[in-house]
Design an enzyme around this catalytic site. Structure first.
Site, mmCIF file in Angstrom:
data_model
loop_
_atom_site.group_PDB
_atom_site.id
_atom_site.type_symbol
_atom_site.label_atom_id
_atom_site.label_comp_id
_atom_site.label_asym_id
_atom_site.label_seq_id
_atom_site.Cartn_x
_atom_site.Cartn_y
_atom_site.Cartn_z
ATOM 1 C CG HIS A 110 43.559 36.389 35.556
ATOM 2 N ND1 HIS A 110 44.440 36.521 36.592
ATOM 3 C CD2 HIS A 110 42.342 36.722 36.065
ATOM 4 C CE1 HIS A 110 43.807 36.922 37.679
ATOM 5 N NE2 HIS A 110 42.521 37.037 37.383
ATOM 6 C CD GLU B 34 48.111 37.605 32.818
ATOM 7 O OE1 GLU B 34 48.646 38.547 33.418
ATOM 8 O OE2 GLU B 34 46.903 37.319 32.960
ATOM 9 C CB CYS C 280 47.660 37.241 39.553
ATOM 10 S SG CYS C 280 46.975 35.749 38.789
ATOM 11 C CB CYS D 69 48.716 34.391 35.488
ATOM 12 S SG CYS D 69 46.936 34.549 35.169
#
Length: 144
Positions: free
Chosen positions: A64, A66, A90, A93
């Protein structure tokens, strides 16, 4: 947020391009990231599909935005930094954000109410990390 949006353009994900930018307390850019496969994992070999069986989908392979932004800090501390994300983080993260000592999250798009989002919110609230939605953010890219 504009840097996060521009960063998202680097993603090769056909269904969801996500970007992230971490800034320090003086609004200096510390790091950026976008969603994509880990280094060395070819974008044309691993699947971008999201509808097949889990192992044949993008989900077990994609990093992801992040997480990539945090990993791209390369030894710089994120303590006290703010994170700008094009999508609400999410739960996975969220753990990385909390452990990195990031104190505030600005996000653009809100995800559907999912167990992952509920867990992220629960953790952010418990860790006193604020999150603010930035609506109607856009950038204009002018061609040659």
């Amino acid at each position: 947020m504009s840097i996060s949006i521009i960063s998202s353009f680097r993603s090769k994900d056909p269904s969801k391009k996500v970007g992230c930018c971490i800034v320090d307390e003086d609004n200096r850019i510390v790091s950026i990231g976008y969603n994509g496969f880990p280094r060395g994992c070819c974008d044309t070999i691993f699947p971008w599909d999201k509808t097949k069986d889990w192992i044949d989908s993008k989900y077990p392979y994609v990093c992801h935005a992040e997480a990539n932004a945090i990993l791209n800090c390369q030894g710089k501390s994120c303590k006290g930094c703010f994170m700008y994300c094009t999508l609400f983080p999410c739960n996975e993260c969220a753990k990385l954000i909390i452990q990195s000592n990031i104190t505030k999250i600005y996000y653009m798009d809100d995800t559907k109410d999912t167990p992952s989002k509920t867990a992220a919110i629960k953790m952010f609230d418990s860790a006193n990390i604020s999150y603010v939605q930035m609506k109607n953010v856009s950038i204009k890219i002018v061609g040659d």
